[in-house]
Motif scaffolding. Structure first.
Motif, PDB file in Angstrom:
ATOM      1  N   UNK A  37       1.214  -1.231  -0.424  1.00  0.00           N
ATOM      2  CA  UNK A  37       0.003  -0.316  -0.134  1.00  0.00           C
ATOM      3  C   UNK A  37       0.852   1.017  -0.207  1.00  0.00           C
ATOM      4  N   UNK A  38       2.154   1.316   0.648  1.00  0.00           N
ATOM      5  CA  UNK A  38       2.575   2.672   0.972  1.00  0.00           C
ATOM      6  C   UNK A  38       4.287   1.521   0.802  1.00  0.00           C
ATOM      7  N   UNK A  39       4.460   1.946  -0.663  1.00  0.00           N
ATOM      8  CA  UNK A  39       6.427   1.449  -0.677  1.00  0.00           C
ATOM      9  C   UNK A  39       7.264   2.068  -0.314  1.00  0.00           C
ATOM     10  N   UNK A  40       8.228   1.573   0.092  1.00  0.00           N
ATOM     11  CA  UNK A  40       9.846   2.480   0.297  1.00  0.00           C
ATOM     12  C   UNK A  40      10.831   1.772  -0.316  1.00  0.00           C
ATOM     13  N   UNK A  41      11.046   2.057  -1.029  1.00  0.00           N
ATOM     14  CA  UNK A  41      12.992   1.629  -1.253  1.00  0.00           C
ATOM     15  C   UNK A  41      13.744   2.622  -0.924  1.00  0.00           C
ATOM     16  N   UNK A  42      14.738   1.501  -0.454  1.00  0.00           N
ATOM     17  CA  UNK A  42      16.485   2.264  -0.183  1.00  0.00           C
ATOM     18  C   UNK A  42      17.228   2.314  -0.450  1.00  0.00           C
ATOM     19  N   UNK A  43      17.854   3.029  -0.716  1.00  0.00           N
ATOM     20  CA  UNK A  43      18.648   3.022  -1.620  1.00  0.00           C
ATOM     21  C   UNK A  43      20.343   2.162  -1.286  1.00  0.00           C
ATOM     22  N   UNK A  44      21.133   2.224  -1.750  1.00  0.00           N
ATOM     23  CA  UNK A  44      21.905   1.000  -1.872  1.00  0.00           C
ATOM     24  C   UNK A  44      23.235   2.355  -1.303  1.00  0.00           C
ATOM     25  N   UNK A  45      24.233   1.880  -0.525  1.00  0.00           N
ATOM     26  CA  UNK A  45      24.936   3.042  -0.024  1.00  0.00           C
ATOM     27  C   UNK A  45      25.927   3.197  -1.382  1.00  0.00           C
ATOM     28  N   UNK A  46      26.428   2.683  -2.437  1.00  0.00           N
ATOM     29  CA  UNK A  46      27.196   2.974  -3.475  1.00  0.00           C
ATOM     30  C   UNK A  46      26.932   4.193  -3.806  1.00  0.00           C
ATOM     31  N   UNK A  47      25.308   4.290  -4.325  1.00  0.00           N
ATOM     32  CA  UNK A  47      24.272   5.325  -5.153  1.00  0.00           C
ATOM     33  C   UNK A  47      24.018   6.621  -3.541  1.00  0.00           C
ATOM     34  N   UNK A  48      24.725   6.481  -2.554  1.00  0.00           N
ATOM     35  CA  UNK A  48      24.885   8.062  -1.821  1.00  0.00           C
ATOM     36  C   UNK A  48      26.066   8.169  -1.142  1.00  0.00           C
ATOM     37  N   UNK A  49      26.553   7.950  -2.027  1.00  0.00           N
ATOM     38  CA  UNK A  49      28.117   7.767  -1.459  1.00  0.00           C
ATOM     39  C   UNK A  49      28.303   9.529  -0.037  1.00  0.00           C
ATOM     40  N   UNK A  50      27.936   9.928  -0.180  1.00  0.00           N
ATOM     41  CA  UNK A  50      27.824  11.101   0.354  1.00  0.00           C
ATOM     42  C   UNK A  50      27.377  11.107   1.619  1.00  0.00           C
ATOM     43  N   UNK A  51      26.697  10.408   2.295  1.00  0.00           N
ATOM     44  CA  UNK A  51      26.437   9.891   3.198  1.00  0.00           C
ATOM     45  C   UNK A  51      27.545   9.633   3.915  1.00  0.00           C
ATOM     46  N   UNK A  52      28.252   9.022   3.741  1.00  0.00           N
ATOM     47  CA  UNK A  52      29.606   8.562   3.811  1.00  0.00           C
ATOM     48  C   UNK A  52      30.020   8.943   5.041  1.00  0.00           C
ATOM     49  N   UNK A  53      30.521  10.241   5.124  1.00  0.00           N
ATOM     50  CA  UNK A  53      31.485  10.394   5.961  1.00  0.00           C
ATOM     51  C   UNK A  53      30.965  10.805   7.727  1.00  0.00           C
ATOM     52  N   UNK A  54      29.246  11.597   7.233  1.00  0.00           N
ATOM     53  CA  UNK A  54      28.581  11.467   8.788  1.00  0.00           C
ATOM     54  C   UNK A  54      27.690   9.868   9.203  1.00  0.00           C
ATOM     55  N   UNK A  55      28.275   8.812   8.131  1.00  0.00           N
ATOM     56  CA  UNK A  55      27.260   7.812   8.990  1.00  0.00           C
ATOM     57  C   UNK A  55      28.914   7.333   9.572  1.00  0.00           C
ATOM     58  N   UNK A  56      30.283   7.567   8.708  1.00  0.00           N
ATOM     59  CA  UNK A  56      31.256   7.114   9.666  1.00  0.00           C
ATOM     60  C   UNK A  56      31.102   7.549  11.225  1.00  0.00           C
ATOM     61  N   UNK A  57      30.785   8.988  11.364  1.00  0.00           N
ATOM     62  CA  UNK A  57      31.061   9.969  12.372  1.00  0.00           C
ATOM     63  C   UNK A  57      29.961   9.497  13.674  1.00  0.00           C
ATOM     64  N   UNK A  58      29.355   9.058  12.597  1.00  0.00           N
ATOM     65  CA  UNK A  58      27.718   8.107  13.899  1.00  0.00           C
ATOM     66  C   UNK A  58      28.222   7.105  14.491  1.00  0.00           C
ATOM     67  N   UNK A  59      28.711   6.246  13.710  1.00  0.00           N
ATOM     68  CA  UNK A  59      29.197   4.311  14.136  1.00  0.00           C
ATOM     69  C   UNK A  59      31.054   5.287  15.398  1.00  0.00           C
ATOM     70  N   UNK A  60      31.753   6.128  14.665  1.00  0.00           N
ATOM     71  CA  UNK A  60      32.324   6.215  15.715  1.00  0.00           C
ATOM     72  C   UNK A  60      31.887   7.027  16.811  1.00  0.00           C
TER      73      UNK A  60
END
Length: 454
Positions: free
Chosen positions: A306-329
């Protein structure tokens, strides 16, 4: 140090205030009193009591009005109403407005003490649950990223959160489907109710049926007692069905019936049980391909989608990697202020991440352990990431660094990156640090090292 609960008594009868103050002080409470509604509201603002005992009838302001204004000041403040025999209907109205309980005059002091004790206990438990939920949300229930792809997902989550319609989340393994489901739950009106996940691929059919719908005593060998299933336990909350396309076809039929009729029977039972559950499903496969292969029911797909949501793979949103790295650190080294070198960050930005965010999380956790609190360097990363071509680093903005034959000064590259980040962020230190994948304090240290003015 022992925390003393503060109780505010608001009653226009001075002898009642005196009696309640004396009795409650004997129980170890700190007690303050007011004989007028407006005076009581002022004390709520100033003293912030743990609980209020409020008379329903007062001359200057009706008790219901005081209750409503008190709830505006402190929404979760427990309020016990005192009412005469003839005003029970009004007391019930007070409960609808948010009163915790009510007692009728004349009342037994021991009864009041018990009601007060229970109300404060429940209030403390609610505060603890709220605190724990907040802390868990900080670590596990937050979608991290500023890329257009992930912001589009976040906007969609906000739109669908308060609907009761089913949601189907698709995306590769490790893209954050359970975090997305939890975010939907936390933004919905069901947030105070359970969020229960279950992996449909992890259990054989017989156990999966029991886990979902429960069973009666003696339903099968080993069923020594009645067991409630996830649908019952998640009543008024959210049930997350992960890897839904791995569910056996016979179970898909039963699930479809529950989604359509909102009722089911326990295994071995005959009574129909009605539930109010929001269902969110997820899969890392293409549902339409599963339908073509005959492993997934088409009618169930349309009921879930009814309400579909598709999540993009990380290789398609690499600009988020620095923020994700800081989050995990921050998650794995919250007290050490862990840093990551630009060279290591460059390798992370270049790697293709077949395991997506889950793989990145595991890589950072491993690097934190191996670096022992020092700056994370390339040799702290797995071999497959270290093997990323070293003479060319390309990020999502199109920056290309060609490694010259005569070599290059690493310090000059680092200094240039810091200058570019400061320029890109218009001098905002926090944003510049995020762009570089380091903390603000690390940025200040490096800027001082290279005599860069912030």
């Amino acid at each position: 140090m022992m925390i003393v609960n503060k109780i505010l008594v608001i009653d226009d009868e001075e002898h009642m205030c005196w009696a309640l103050e004396k009795g409650l002080r004997q129980e170890g409470y700190q007690v303050i009193t007011a004989t007028r509604g407006k005076q009581g509201l002022e004390l709520i603002r100033i003293e912030v009591p743990s609980l209020v005992i409020l008379d329903l009838k007062m001359p200057d302001m009706d008790g219901l009005e005081v209750l409503a204004k008190a709830k505006e000041l402190i929404p979760y403040l427990p309020v016990i109403m005192i009412t005469a025999h003839g005003t029970i209907d009004t007391a019930i109205e007070a409960m609808k407005l948010g009163a915790t309980d009510y007692i009728t005059k004349p009342f037994d002091l021991d009864e009041l003490k018990l009601v007060v004790k229970q109300a404060i206990m429940v209030s403390h438990l609610q505060e603890e649950v709220t605190f724990l939920r907040t802390e868990l949300n900080k670590k596990y229930g937050r979608i991290v990223g500023n890329s257009p792809a992930i912001q589009e997902v976040c906007a969609l989550i906000e739109k669908v959160a308060d609907s009761n319609a089913t949601v189907l989340i698709t995306g590769e393994s490790g893209t954050g489907k359970e975090v997305t489901a939890l975010s939907i739950h936390q933004l919905s009106s069901r947030r105070e109710k359970p969020f229960l996940p279950i992996n449909c691929a992890a259990l054989p059919e017989a156990l999966l049926e029991s886990e979902l719908f429960g069973h009666e005593k003696g339903a099968f060998t080993g069923a020594v007692a009645r067991k409630l299933g996830r649908f019952e336990l998640a009543n008024h909350g959210t049930l997350f069905l992960d890897e839904i396309t791995e569910m056996p076809l016979s179970m898909q039929v039963k699930l479809l019936r529950v989604l359509q009729e909102r009722q089911f029977e326990r295994v071995g039972g005959t009574d129909s049980i009605k539930v109010d559950v929001r269902v969110i499903a997820a899969t890392n496969r293409d549902p339409l391909e599963c339908i073509r292969k005959g492993t997934f029911r088409e009618d169930l797909f349309y009921r879930l989608n009814v309400l579909p949501i598709h999540l993009p793979p990380l290789r398609e949103r690499k600009e988020d990697i620095p923020m994700l790295v800081m989050h995990f650190l921050e998650k794995f080294s919250p007290s050490q202020g862990q840093l990551i070198s630009p060279e290591a960050m460059g390798l992370l930005l270049t790697y293709e991440w077949p395991g997506n965010i889950r793989e990145l999380q595991n890589v950072i956790e491993r690097a934190v352990i191996l670096s022992q609190g020092y700056e994370i360097k390339p040799h702290h990363l797995p071999k497959e990431i270290q093997k990323t071509p070293a003479n060319r680093c390309e990020n999502q903005q199109g920056l290309i660094i060609n490694f010259p034959d005569q070599g290059i000064s690493l310090e000059e590259v680092e200094k240039e990156l810091i200058l570019k980040a400061i320029e890109k962020s218009n001098g905002n230190q926090t944003k510049a640090a995020q762009l570089l994948g380091i903390t603000r304090s690390a940025l200040i240290y490096r800027a001082q090292k290279y005599q860069i003015k912030l």
